[in-house]
Scaffold this motif. Structure first.
Motif, PDB file in Angstrom:
ATOM      1  N   ALA A  72      22.156  39.523  25.950  1.00 25.40           N
ATOM      2  CA  ALA A  72      21.425  39.815  24.725  1.00 25.40           C
ATOM      3  C   ALA A  72      21.221  38.597  23.831  1.00 25.40           C
ATOM      4  O   ALA A  72      20.481  38.672  22.869  1.00 25.40           O
ATOM      5  CB  ALA A  72      22.128  40.906  23.949  1.00 25.40           C
ATOM      6  N   HIS A  73      21.860  37.479  24.131  1.00 25.06           N
ATOM      7  CA  HIS A  73      21.714  36.311  23.263  1.00 25.06           C
ATOM      8  C   HIS A  73      20.448  35.512  23.560  1.00 25.06           C
ATOM      9  O   HIS A  73      20.258  34.447  23.011  1.00 25.06           O
ATOM     10  CB  HIS A  73      22.955  35.418  23.377  1.00 25.06           C
ATOM     11  N   THR A  74      19.578  36.024  24.407  1.00 26.11           N
ATOM     12  CA  THR A  74      18.328  35.333  24.712  1.00 26.11           C
ATOM     13  C   THR A  74      17.176  36.050  24.019  1.00 26.11           C
ATOM     14  O   THR A  74      17.319  37.160  23.522  1.00 26.11           O
ATOM     15  CB  THR A  74      18.069  35.308  26.232  1.00 26.11           C
ATOM     16  N   PHE A  75      16.012  35.418  24.008  1.00 22.79           N
ATOM     17  CA  PHE A  75      14.839  36.019  23.379  1.00 22.79           C
ATOM     18  C   PHE A  75      14.374  37.263  24.126  1.00 22.79           C
ATOM     19  O   PHE A  75      13.926  38.221  23.538  1.00 22.79           O
ATOM     20  CB  PHE A  75      13.701  35.003  23.290  1.00 22.79           C
ATOM     21  N   ALA A  76      14.488  37.244  25.446  1.00 20.10           N
ATOM     22  CA  ALA A  76      14.118  38.397  26.259  1.00 20.10           C
ATOM     23  C   ALA A  76      15.396  38.868  26.948  1.00 20.10           C
ATOM     24  O   ALA A  76      15.753  38.379  28.000  1.00 20.10           O
ATOM     25  CB  ALA A  76      13.064  38.024  27.290  1.00 20.10           C
ATOM     26  N   ALA A  77      16.088  39.797  26.312  1.00 24.56           N
ATOM     27  CA  ALA A  77      17.395  40.236  26.820  1.00 24.56           C
ATOM     28  C   ALA A  77      17.283  40.742  28.250  1.00 24.56           C
ATOM     29  O   ALA A  77      16.416  41.546  28.574  1.00 24.56           O
ATOM     30  CB  ALA A  77      17.961  41.321  25.921  1.00 24.56           C
ATOM     31  N   ARG A  78      18.147  40.227  29.098  1.00 23.47           N
ATOM     32  CA  ARG A  78      18.202  40.663  30.488  1.00 23.47           C
ATOM     33  C   ARG A  78      19.330  41.685  30.596  1.00 23.47           C
ATOM     34  O   ARG A  78      20.460  41.416  30.222  1.00 23.47           O
ATOM     35  CB  ARG A  78      18.482  39.476  31.394  1.00 23.47           C
ATOM     36  N   MET A  79      19.014  42.841  31.118  1.00 21.23           N
ATOM     37  CA  MET A  79      20.009  43.897  31.257  1.00 21.23           C
ATOM     38  C   MET A  79      20.627  43.844  32.654  1.00 21.23           C
ATOM     39  O   MET A  79      19.974  43.463  33.616  1.00 21.23           O
ATOM     40  CB  MET A  79      19.361  45.260  31.033  1.00 21.23           C
ATOM     41  N   TYR A  80      21.886  44.212  32.735  1.00 25.19           N
ATOM     42  CA  TYR A  80      22.585  44.358  34.007  1.00 25.19           C
ATOM     43  C   TYR A  80      22.928  45.840  34.137  1.00 25.19           C
ATOM     44  O   TYR A  80      24.041  46.252  33.839  1.00 25.19           O
ATOM     45  CB  TYR A  80      23.861  43.516  34.031  1.00 25.19           C
ATOM     46  N   PRO A  81      21.969  46.678  34.574  1.00 30.00           N
ATOM     47  CA  PRO A  81      22.190  48.128  34.568  1.00 30.00           C
ATOM     48  C   PRO A  81      23.350  48.583  35.459  1.00 30.00           C
ATOM     49  O   PRO A  81      23.904  49.644  35.250  1.00 30.00           O
ATOM     50  CB  PRO A  81      20.860  48.709  35.039  1.00 30.00           C
ATOM     51  N   ASN A  82      23.724  47.770  36.438  1.00 34.64           N
ATOM     52  CA  ASN A  82      24.853  48.125  37.301  1.00 34.64           C
ATOM     53  C   ASN A  82      26.086  47.289  36.998  1.00 34.64           C
ATOM     54  O   ASN A  82      27.035  47.276  37.781  1.00 34.64           O
ATOM     55  CB  ASN A  82      24.461  47.983  38.773  1.00 34.64           C
ATOM     56  N   GLY A  83      26.089  46.598  35.870  1.00 30.36           N
ATOM     57  CA  GLY A  83      27.218  45.754  35.500  1.00 30.36           C
ATOM     58  C   GLY A  83      28.519  46.519  35.377  1.00 30.36           C
ATOM     59  O   GLY A  83      29.592  45.987  35.661  1.00 30.36           O
ATOM     60  N   TYR A  84      28.419  47.766  34.978  1.00 28.71           N
ATOM     61  CA  TYR A  84      29.623  48.589  34.825  1.00 28.71           C
ATOM     62  C   TYR A  84      30.378  48.734  36.151  1.00 28.71           C
ATOM     63  O   TYR A  84      31.588  48.970  36.167  1.00 28.71           O
ATOM     64  CB  TYR A  84      29.272  49.967  34.263  1.00 28.71           C
ATOM     65  N   LEU A  85      29.688  48.579  37.290  1.00 21.74           N
ATOM     66  CA  LEU A  85      30.349  48.708  38.585  1.00 21.74           C
ATOM     67  C   LEU A  85      31.412  47.617  38.767  1.00 21.74           C
ATOM     68  O   LEU A  85      32.485  47.881  39.316  1.00 21.74           O
ATOM     69  CB  LEU A  85      29.326  48.647  39.723  1.00 21.74           C
ATOM     70  N   TYR A  86      31.110  46.399  38.302  1.00 21.53           N
ATOM     71  CA  TYR A  86      32.101  45.320  38.382  1.00 21.53           C
ATOM     72  C   TYR A  86      33.274  45.624  37.458  1.00 21.53           C
ATOM     73  O   TYR A  86      34.433  45.478  37.846  1.00 21.53           O
ATOM     74  CB  TYR A  86      31.469  43.969  38.039  1.00 21.53           C
ATOM     75  N   ARG A  87      32.980  46.042  36.241  1.00 19.51           N
ATOM     76  CA  ARG A  87      34.050  46.396  35.296  1.00 19.51           C
ATOM     77  C   ARG A  87      34.963  47.457  35.899  1.00 19.51           C
ATOM     78  O   ARG A  87      36.189  47.331  35.890  1.00 19.51           O
ATOM     79  CB  ARG A  87      33.435  46.903  33.993  1.00 19.51           C
ATOM     80  N   ASP A  88      34.360  48.505  36.458  1.00 20.53           N
ATOM     81  CA  ASP A  88      35.143  49.584  37.053  1.00 20.53           C
ATOM     82  C   ASP A  88      35.937  49.092  38.260  1.00 20.53           C
ATOM     83  O   ASP A  88      37.063  49.538  38.498  1.00 20.53           O
ATOM     84  CB  ASP A  88      34.240  50.750  37.445  1.00 20.53           C
ATOM     85  N   TRP A  89      35.364  48.160  39.040  1.00 19.09           N
ATOM     86  CA  TRP A  89      36.069  47.598  40.187  1.00 19.09           C
ATOM     87  C   TRP A  89      37.308  46.828  39.727  1.00 19.09           C
ATOM     88  O   TRP A  89      38.386  46.965  40.320  1.00 19.09           O
ATOM     89  CB  TRP A  89      35.145  46.682  40.999  1.00 19.09           C
ATOM     90  N   VAL A  90      37.183  46.043  38.667  1.00 19.88           N
ATOM     91  CA  VAL A  90      38.335  45.297  38.146  1.00 19.88           C
ATOM     92  C   VAL A  90      39.423  46.260  37.690  1.00 19.88           C
ATOM     93  O   VAL A  90      40.603  46.098  38.032  1.00 19.88           O
ATOM     94  CB  VAL A  90      37.910  44.350  37.000  1.00 19.88           C
ATOM     95  N   VAL A  91      39.056  47.273  36.923  1.00 18.91           N
ATOM     96  CA  VAL A  91      40.032  48.252  36.428  1.00 18.91           C
ATOM     97  C   VAL A  91      40.714  48.952  37.602  1.00 18.91           C
ATOM     98  O   VAL A  91      41.943  49.079  37.643  1.00 18.91           O
ATOM     99  CB  VAL A  91      39.352  49.271  35.485  1.00 18.91           C
ATOM    100  N   LYS A  92      39.928  49.378  38.583  1.00 19.01           N
ATOM    101  CA  LYS A  92      40.491  50.069  39.754  1.00 19.01           C
ATOM    102  C   LYS A  92      41.394  49.131  40.543  1.00 19.01           C
ATOM    103  O   LYS A  92      42.463  49.544  41.022  1.00 19.01           O
ATOM    104  CB  LYS A  92      39.364  50.597  40.638  1.00 19.01           C
ATOM    105  N   SER A  93      41.016  47.880  40.681  1.00 20.43           N
ATOM    106  CA  SER A  93      41.845  46.919  41.413  1.00 20.43           C
ATOM    107  C   SER A  93      43.211  46.763  40.774  1.00 20.43           C
ATOM    108  O   SER A  93      44.229  46.697  41.467  1.00 20.43           O
ATOM    109  CB  SER A  93      41.150  45.554  41.471  1.00 20.43           C
ATOM    110  N   LEU A  94      43.245  46.704  39.455  1.00 15.91           N
ATOM    111  CA  LEU A  94      44.526  46.590  38.759  1.00 15.91           C
ATOM    112  C   LEU A  94      45.330  47.887  38.866  1.00 15.91           C
ATOM    113  O   LEU A  94      46.539  47.854  39.110  1.00 15.91           O
ATOM    114  CB  LEU A  94      44.306  46.214  37.303  1.00 15.91           C
TER     115      LEU A  94
END
Length: 188
Positions: A72-94
């Protein structure tokens, strides 16, 4: 030294440390009522088995991985619609107590592992995929692509080696652990 904590303070400190949340009144009362020698061990085991444990400690790794669901810090914000999958993978790994060597390998080369679940492989690769994207307009596309790779190399080194190596992109230092040759080996 401080005096030993009483049972109420002990459960509060332990619960905050392991989950980032306060204990419920019921958890406090159950711990205070438990006079067994294993009372504290039961609390720790319960907290380590809680999904809140991975959420609390996963935050630290997600900071290292510069996790975000958008840029979001750019002029044309790039979304990562599947970014939550990495977050969930980290949480599950721990929460699953994934061995550290597998935690590292899956994030760096999860797409190359045999017999691995495809969705897990792809989610772990968020370590690199969720990085910044640089401006490629005004004839800067080649430089932007190189800067993005530089970010991935520096994130890899900072996260797994505890070193910043971006300086080695341009030159060697007499006493730095990473030379320009080492940097470009990782870059490749």
């Amino acid at each position: 030294p401080s005096a030993p904590a009483d049972k109420r303070a002990l459960i509060r400190r332990t619960t905050f440390d392991l989950t980032g949340l306060p204990p419920t009144p019921e958890e406090i009362e159950a711990f205070l009522a438990d006079e067994s020698a294993e009372a504290y061990a039961h609390v720790v085991d319960r907290l380590l088995a809680s999904p809140r444990y991975g959420e609390r400690w996963g935050r630290h790794w997600l900071d290292v991985a510069r996790y975000g669901e958008d840029q979001a810090h750019t002029f044309a914000a790039r979304m990562y619609p599947n970014g939550y999958l990495y977050r969930d993978w980290v949480v599950k790994s721990l929460n699953d107590d994934l061995p550290y060597d597998q935690f590292v390998i899956q994030q760096i080369a999860g797409d190359l592992l045999p017999n691995a679940e495809a969705s897990q492989q792809q989610a772990a690769l968020g370590y690199f995929a969720l990085g910044p994207v640089y401006y490629a307009d005004a004839g800067c596309a080649a430089k932007a692509a190189l800067d993005e790779l530089d970010d991935r190399v520096d994130t890899l080194a900072a996260g797994f080696l505890g070193l910043t190596v971006a300086c080695a992109r341009c030159h060697d230092h007499k006493f730095d652990a990473i030379s320009t040759a080492d940097y470009y080996s990782m870059y490749g």
